[in-house]
Design a protein around this motif. Structure first.
Motif, PDB file in Angstrom:
ATOM      1  N   LEU A 196     -16.945  32.451 -12.386  1.00 52.22           N
ATOM      2  CA  LEU A 196     -18.181  32.788 -13.081  1.00 52.22           C
ATOM      3  C   LEU A 196     -19.124  31.607 -12.911  1.00 52.22           C
ATOM      4  N   ASP A 197     -20.222  31.830 -12.199  1.00 49.13           N
ATOM      5  CA  ASP A 197     -21.130  30.733 -11.851  1.00 49.13           C
ATOM      6  C   ASP A 197     -20.383  29.610 -11.142  1.00 49.13           C
ATOM      7  N   GLY A 198     -19.407  29.982 -10.314  1.00 49.45           N
ATOM      8  CA  GLY A 198     -18.669  29.005  -9.533  1.00 49.45           C
ATOM      9  C   GLY A 198     -17.551  28.304 -10.270  1.00 49.45           C
ATOM     10  N   LYS A 199     -17.349  28.634 -11.541  1.00 49.11           N
ATOM     11  CA  LYS A 199     -16.299  28.003 -12.339  1.00 49.11           C
ATOM     12  C   LYS A 199     -15.177  28.995 -12.610  1.00 49.11           C
ATOM     13  N   SER A 200     -13.946  28.528 -12.537  1.00 47.39           N
ATOM     14  CA  SER A 200     -12.815  29.395 -12.819  1.00 47.39           C
ATOM     15  C   SER A 200     -12.873  29.887 -14.263  1.00 47.39           C
ATOM     16  N   ILE A 201     -12.608  31.169 -14.451  1.00 47.40           N
ATOM     17  CA  ILE A 201     -12.639  31.755 -15.789  1.00 47.40           C
ATOM     18  C   ILE A 201     -11.624  31.081 -16.709  1.00 47.40           C
ATOM     19  N   THR A 202     -10.582  30.518 -16.113  1.00 47.36           N
ATOM     20  CA  THR A 202      -9.536  29.885 -16.923  1.00 47.36           C
ATOM     21  C   THR A 202      -9.987  28.561 -17.528  1.00 47.36           C
ATOM     22  N   THR A 203     -11.103  28.013 -17.045  1.00 43.65           N
ATOM     23  CA  THR A 203     -11.610  26.747 -17.578  1.00 43.65           C
ATOM     24  C   THR A 203     -12.699  26.948 -18.616  1.00 43.65           C
ATOM     25  N   LEU A 204     -13.093  28.193 -18.858  1.00 47.46           N
ATOM     26  CA  LEU A 204     -14.195  28.484 -19.770  1.00 47.46           C
ATOM     27  C   LEU A 204     -13.678  28.933 -21.125  1.00 47.46           C
ATOM     28  N   SER A 205     -14.417  28.620 -22.164  1.00 49.95           N
ATOM     29  CA  SER A 205     -14.068  29.065 -23.513  1.00 49.95           C
ATOM     30  C   SER A 205     -14.460  30.522 -23.702  1.00 49.95           C
ATOM     31  N   ALA A 206     -13.898  31.157 -24.732  1.00 50.99           N
ATOM     32  CA  ALA A 206     -14.226  32.559 -25.016  1.00 50.99           C
ATOM     33  C   ALA A 206     -15.723  32.756 -25.252  1.00 50.99           C
ATOM     34  N   PRO A 207     -16.415  31.893 -26.032  1.00 55.89           N
ATOM     35  CA  PRO A 207     -17.864  32.069 -26.201  1.00 55.89           C
ATOM     36  C   PRO A 207     -18.634  31.925 -24.886  1.00 55.89           C
ATOM     37  N   GLU A 208     -18.199  31.004 -24.014  1.00 62.48           N
ATOM     38  CA  GLU A 208     -18.886  30.837 -22.734  1.00 62.48           C
ATOM     39  C   GLU A 208     -18.773  32.100 -21.886  1.00 62.48           C
ATOM     40  N   ILE A 209     -17.594  32.714 -21.900  1.00 59.94           N
ATOM     41  CA  ILE A 209     -17.405  33.954 -21.148  1.00 59.94           C
ATOM     42  C   ILE A 209     -18.224  35.085 -21.775  1.00 59.94           C
ATOM     43  N   ALA A 210     -18.204  35.176 -23.100  1.00 64.18           N
ATOM     44  CA  ALA A 210     -18.902  36.258 -23.805  1.00 64.18           C
ATOM     45  C   ALA A 210     -20.413  36.183 -23.620  1.00 64.18           C
ATOM     46  N   ARG A 211     -20.944  35.003 -23.383  1.00 67.04           N
ATOM     47  CA  ARG A 211     -22.388  34.891 -23.149  1.00 67.04           C
ATOM     48  C   ARG A 211     -22.784  35.413 -21.776  1.00 67.04           C
ATOM     49  N   GLN A 212     -21.796  35.559 -20.881  1.00 69.46           N
ATOM     50  CA  GLN A 212     -22.081  36.008 -19.526  1.00 69.46           C
ATOM     51  C   GLN A 212     -21.579  37.424 -19.241  1.00 69.46           C
ATOM     52  N   ILE A 213     -20.445  37.795 -19.853  1.00 68.32           N
ATOM     53  CA  ILE A 213     -19.824  39.091 -19.573  1.00 68.32           C
ATOM     54  C   ILE A 213     -19.676  39.861 -20.889  1.00 68.32           C
ATOM     55  N   ALA A 214     -20.287  41.034 -20.964  1.00 62.57           N
ATOM     56  CA  ALA A 214     -20.153  41.895 -22.142  1.00 62.57           C
ATOM     57  C   ALA A 214     -19.153  42.996 -21.839  1.00 62.57           C
ATOM     58  N   TYR A 215     -18.345  43.334 -22.824  1.00 62.21           N
ATOM     59  CA  TYR A 215     -17.264  44.300 -22.628  1.00 62.21           C
ATOM     60  C   TYR A 215     -17.375  45.436 -23.643  1.00 62.21           C
ATOM     61  N   VAL A 216     -17.302  46.655 -23.153  1.00 69.39           N
ATOM     62  CA  VAL A 216     -17.277  47.841 -24.013  1.00 69.39           C
ATOM     63  C   VAL A 216     -15.912  48.504 -23.838  1.00 69.39           C
ATOM     64  N   PRO A 217     -15.034  48.449 -24.850  1.00 65.08           N
ATOM     65  CA  PRO A 217     -13.694  49.018 -24.725  1.00 65.08           C
ATOM     66  C   PRO A 217     -13.715  50.540 -24.789  1.00 65.08           C
ATOM     67  N   GLN A 218     -12.561  51.149 -24.554  1.00 59.41           N
ATOM     68  CA  GLN A 218     -12.466  52.614 -24.570  1.00 59.41           C
ATOM     69  C   GLN A 218     -12.756  53.203 -25.934  1.00 59.41           C
ATOM     70  N   ASN A 219     -12.142  52.649 -26.968  1.00 57.29           N
ATOM     71  CA  ASN A 219     -12.196  53.270 -28.286  1.00 57.29           C
ATOM     72  C   ASN A 219     -12.898  52.367 -29.292  1.00 57.29           C
ATOM     73  N   SER A 220     -13.885  52.938 -29.984  1.00 58.96           N
ATOM     74  CA  SER A 220     -14.574  52.200 -31.036  1.00 58.96           C
ATOM     75  C   SER A 220     -14.548  52.951 -32.359  1.00 58.96           C
ATOM     76  N   ALA A 221     -13.995  54.151 -32.370  1.00 58.32           N
ATOM     77  CA  ALA A 221     -13.979  54.961 -33.585  1.00 58.32           C
ATOM     78  C   ALA A 221     -13.181  54.268 -34.684  1.00 58.32           C
ATOM     79  N   GLY A 222     -13.781  54.158 -35.860  1.00 58.54           N
ATOM     80  CA  GLY A 222     -13.086  53.629 -37.020  1.00 58.54           C
ATOM     81  C   GLY A 222     -12.944  52.125 -37.045  1.00 58.54           C
TER      82      GLY A 222
END
Length: 251
Positions: free
Chosen positions: A62-88
């Motif tokens: 991600l931007d030339g950096k391994s995803i394994t070296t990035l924190s969860a907030p750093e990843i979340a600022r670049q990649i948004a995820y919509v899961p299968q189920n959101s009901a309830g």
């Protein structure tokens, strides 16, 4: 310029590799559909790209950096995820649900402010849900919930949108709403990557020359290329392990 790169990636778990040698470059304004039978590793691929699972081999950049070296907030600022189920999942207002995506941009213990609320409201308007801002999330239909979850992803202001079967369990009308929303987001310059079991959904969203379709077979065989090639009857019959003549008769 491509900023999300998947290079020779193997996905799976410590005792089992599900699929190997996955290479994928994701660019702004591009749509990529991922097809494969149940259990072929589509969701596992997403979890690996998001840094939730360690690669068994290869790497995600991600931007030339391994995803394994990035924190969860750093990843979340670049990649948004919509899961299968959101009901309830939420007992909040629609606005509050969307505001949650602002968390990676806030400091510890901070609450969303006026700017975050404005971004959430604009995101809802972008998916046609602006009038639902004060409704309870639990009161919405399946299609409305899915659009709110896409708005939530937009509110993160990420460059890449990953959606796991975004039309699952939706009726025909709501499926079209979600698919048309993905097309509009792609046209606005967002990178859209989604899994689906319906080849017609891949055809609809991935209709331009730069778009692609990635397939993963139950045996872990991976292929990526132009959508028209990936969705030919012969290729789909091999992917799902059915006779081509039977598949062609269903079309």
């Amino acid at each position: 310029m491509t900023l999300l790169n998947v290079e020779r990636l193997s996905i799976g778990y410590p005792r089992r590799v599900i699929a190997s040698d996955i290479s994928l470059d994701v660019a702004a304004g591009q749509a990529i559909a991922i097809l494969g039978p149940n259990g072929s590793g589509k969701t596992t691929l997403f979890r690996t790209v998001l840094g939730l699972l360690a690669p068994r081999a290869g790497r995600v950049l991600l931007d030339g950096k391994s995803i394994t070296t990035l924190s969860a907030p750093e990843i979340a600022r670049q990649i948004a995820y919509v899961p299968q189920n959101s009901a309830g999942l939420f007992n909040f207002s629609v606005l509050e649900v969307v505001e949650m995506a602002r968390a990676p941009h806030l400091s510890w213990f901070s609450q969303p402010g006026a700017v975050d609320r404005a971004i959430a409201a604009v995101s809802l308007s972008q998916v046609g849900m602006g009038e639902f801002i004060d409704r309870e999330f639990s009161e919405l239909s399946g299609g409305e919930r899915q659009l709110v979850m896409i708005a939530r992803a937009l509110a993160s202001q990420a460059k890449y949108l990953l959606l796991d079967e975004p039309t699952a369990s939706l009726d025909f009308g709501n499926r079209l709403l979600v698919l048309e929303t993905l097309i509009k987001l792609k046209q606005r310059g967002m990178a859209v990557v989604f899994t689906t079991h319906d080849p017609d959904h891949a055809r609809r969203v991935c209709s331009e020359s730069r778009d692609q379709t990635l397939t993963i077979s139950r045996a872990g065989q991976v292929s990526i290329g132009p959508t028209a090639d990936a969705l030919q009857s012969k290729a789909l019959a091999a992917l799902y392990g059915i006779d081509q003549s039977v598949f062609s008769a269903q079309r």
